[in-house]
Design a protein around this motif. Structure first.
Motif: not given
Length: 214
Positions: A103-119
């Protein structure tokens, strides 16, 4: 040795807990319209109810025969339930964290990083799920054998439960580290869930009959 004037409270509680555990598991998995807090409550309650059901089943079956297989079934069932509660809490906690941080992530790079962390962290609970499958499958293989031995149930019912549980164990070990359903094998989970629901209903009826005729 049978005990006179028993009220079978533990057995009743175990049978009801078993029925509720299957119902809540199905509800948390199938009813997507439920609020997240309710779904999480159902998911967390499922393994706790199974532990309660094992207590009642162990007490009921031990009236006729108490051997190493029944004691091992009870022990492995309790351990399996504790593992299930642990990985479900980890799983749901990771999802809550992911939703909040995204919800607080704006950049696409940060979103991809968060997805990788979750995986990455999701693999932990995935493998803990396999540990649960190992313990709970062995528990039900042994419970099934004791159910088949008990004069209160049919041999077919007990052996069928053992056979399905054995299939779950073999499939999980064969496809490790991937779940059987992701490896092109038949998912025996729904079949076992149906068997368990039928068994727990019969278990409740048997306890009721014993209480009325003691």
């Amino acid at each position: 040795m049978r005990t006179s004037n028993r009220n079978y409270t533990i057995e009743y509680s175990g049978a009801i807990a078993g029925i509720l555990s299957i119902v809540l598991y199905i509800a948390s998995a199938a009813f997507s319209f439920l609020p997240d807090a309710v779904s999480r409550l159902f998911a967390f309650a499922f393994p706790l109810l199974w532990i309660m059901s094992f207590m009642g089943l162990y007490r009921f079956l031990s009236e006729d025969y108490l051997g190493a297989s029944l004691q091992t079934a009870f022990l492995f069932g309790v351990i399996g339930g504790a593992i299930a509660c642990t990985f479900l809490v980890i799983q749901q906690g990771n999802l809550v964290w992911y939703e909040q941080v995204m919800q607080g992530t704006l950049s696409e790079e940060a979103k991809q990083l968060n997805k990788a962390i979750l995986l990455g962290v999701d693999k932990v609970q995935t493998y803990m799920d396999i540990v649960f499958d190992i313990f709970i499958s062995i528990a039900w293989i042994l419970f099934g054998l004791n159910i088949a031995r008990s004069p209160s149930f049919s041999r077919i019912l007990g052996y069928l439960g053992s056979l399905i549980a054995l299939g779950l164990l073999v499939f999980n070990l064969y496809t490790f580290p991937f779940p059987p359903a992701d490896s092109g094998l038949l998912d025996l989970g729904p079949f076992f869930g149906l068997w368990a629901l039928v068994f727990y209903v019969l278990f409740f009826l048997k306890v009721k009959a014993k209480r009325q005729h003691q």
